[in-house]
Design a protein around this motif. Structure first.
Motif, PDB file in Angstrom:
ATOM      1  N   GLY A  26      19.718  30.666  -4.168  1.00  0.00           N
ATOM      2  CA  GLY A  26      21.121  29.510  -3.794  1.00  0.00           C
ATOM      3  C   GLY A  26      20.620  28.521  -2.888  1.00  0.00           C
ATOM      4  O   GLY A  26      21.142  27.193  -3.119  1.00  0.00           O
ATOM      5  N   VAL A  27      20.111  28.377  -1.196  1.00  0.00           N
ATOM      6  CA  VAL A  27      19.906  27.726  -0.733  1.00  0.00           C
ATOM      7  C   VAL A  27      18.618  26.405  -1.190  1.00  0.00           C
ATOM      8  O   VAL A  27      18.858  25.452  -1.004  1.00  0.00           O
ATOM      9  N   VAL A  28      18.214  26.748  -2.374  1.00  0.00           N
ATOM     10  CA  VAL A  28      16.393  25.825  -1.651  1.00  0.00           C
ATOM     11  C   VAL A  28      17.755  25.840  -3.318  1.00  0.00           C
ATOM     12  O   VAL A  28      17.461  23.987  -3.718  1.00  0.00           O
ATOM     13  N   ASN A  29      17.977  25.927  -4.427  1.00  0.00           N
ATOM     14  CA  ASN A  29      18.570  25.042  -5.772  1.00  0.00           C
ATOM     15  C   ASN A  29      19.819  24.054  -4.622  1.00  0.00           C
ATOM     16  O   ASN A  29      20.128  23.018  -5.186  1.00  0.00           O
ATOM     17  N   LEU A  30      20.546  24.468  -3.902  1.00  0.00           N
ATOM     18  CA  LEU A  30      21.168  23.446  -3.083  1.00  0.00           C
ATOM     19  C   LEU A  30      20.916  22.545  -2.459  1.00  0.00           C
ATOM     20  O   LEU A  30      20.845  21.035  -2.661  1.00  0.00           O
TER      21      LEU A  30
END
Length: 346
Positions: free
Chosen positions: A227-231
């Motif tokens: 999720g953080v990679v996506n953001l």
């Protein structure tokens, strides 16, 4: 070793095999004179009844299955403790099953109850296969911490929407406006309730929801990292993150640090569950505490009531939650700076 059978006991006592079975399994249901003849025949022939067979005829194994999403998740340990403590006090034992999001596994454990290899099932999978959800009748099943709208089953739950609002309200009070929600698996009702609580908290504070700030997860550590990679790949700006599980929160914190973001100085993080992950996190994780041992105990109490012939209340049981404040949440940097200026700081 005795070679006597239930047939030889019946013949010796001059009664049917069914009467022998009743006299051994439910002696209070047999007339005293007949019961004495059966017991005299048992003693004379040195007959030892098969315990498993007696239990089968009674249709009671004194065993309940706790079926969970993922047996490796430490979240379920305190649930099990609560179920087992209540079960032990009432003379039951508990087996733990691993569903692994597999319909065949769920069907297998339900079938165990149908075949009277267990008396009941406490279900923590979040769903039932269509073959079971649409079945005209199900064996004794209690749903714990989930909600399965397709099946009308007794439930022990929390108010997921209210719990999520508690978490997001905390971040808003600190001054955060760009708050990410890392969801659980949607559209499952539990995850949907937490997302509704996130949206409701924003609306109450007059903050317009930004679709870019909703990232879909599955409760596991890896989805928190993803999720953080996506953001970051989309260059989404945010100062806080609310994760729908502690495991995802820890994954998010690790990934934020891997990209040079500090927690809580750059990003505040709130989890959900208050598992061991929250306590050993560095810094310790602010989170929503579910009273898991109490939930497990109440689920087993409901099960015992059903097995005793009592009907559960239609509304189910709702257990309160708490917001546990630890070290992963502080006001955002711009609020710190404004406070420093107003206080005469540098």
């Amino acid at each position: 070793m005795s070679t006597s059978t239930i047939r030889s006991v019946a013949k010796y006592a001059g009664v049917s095999t069914a009467t022998v079975s009743r006299a051994l399994a439910t002696p209070e249901a047999v007339r005293p004179g007949t019961r004495e003849k059966v017991l005299a025949a048992v003693a004379a022939l040195n007959f030892v009844p098969n315990a498993q067979a007696v239990q089968f005829r009674r249709q009671a194994t004194r065993t309940v299955i706790l079926l969970v999403r993922d047996i490796s998740n430490p979240f379920y340990l305190d649930i099990y403790k609560g179920v087992e403590e209540t079960a032990f006090a009432a003379g039951y034992r508990v087996l733990m099953g691993d569903a692994r999001s597999d319909a065949a596994r769920i069907e297998h454990y339900v079938e165990m109850v149908r075949r009277r290899q267990a008396d009941g099932l406490i279900l923590m999978t979040g769903w039932l296969p269509p073959s079971l959800a649409m079945a005209p009748a199900l064996p004794p099943i209690i749903v714990a911490l989930e909600f399965i709208p397709q099946a009308d089953l007794p439930t022990v739950m929390i108010d997921n929407e209210a719990a999520a609002r508690l978490a997001v309200d905390h971040l808003i009070r600190l001054g955060h406006r760009r708050i990410v929600h890392l969801t659980g698996p949607l559209p499952e009702p539990m995850s949907a309730g937490r997302h509704q609580g996130y949206l409701a908290a924003l609306a109450a504070a007059g903050i317009a929801p930004d679709p870019d700030l909703t990232v879909y997860g599955d409760f596991h550590v890896a989805s928190g990292r993803a999720g953080v990679v996506n953001l970051l790949a989309r260059r989404v700006s945010f100062t806080a993150l609310f994760a729908s599980s502690d495991a995802m929160a820890i994954g998010a914190i690790n990934e934020l640090r891997a990209h040079g973001r500090r927690v809580p100085e750059d990003v505040s993080v709130v989890g959900f569950d208050d598992t061991v992950f929250a306590e050993v996190s560095d810094p310790p994780l602010t989170t929503i505490r579910q009273h898991r041992r109490e939930i497990g105990g109440k689920a087993m109490e409901l099960m015992i009531g059903i097995l005793s012939g009592r009907k559960p209340k239609p509304a189910g049981i709702c257990v309160e939650v708490d917001l546990v404040l630890r070290g992963t949440t502080i006001p955002p940097a711009h609020v710190h700076q404004r406070h420093a200026i107003s206080s005469g700081g540098t």
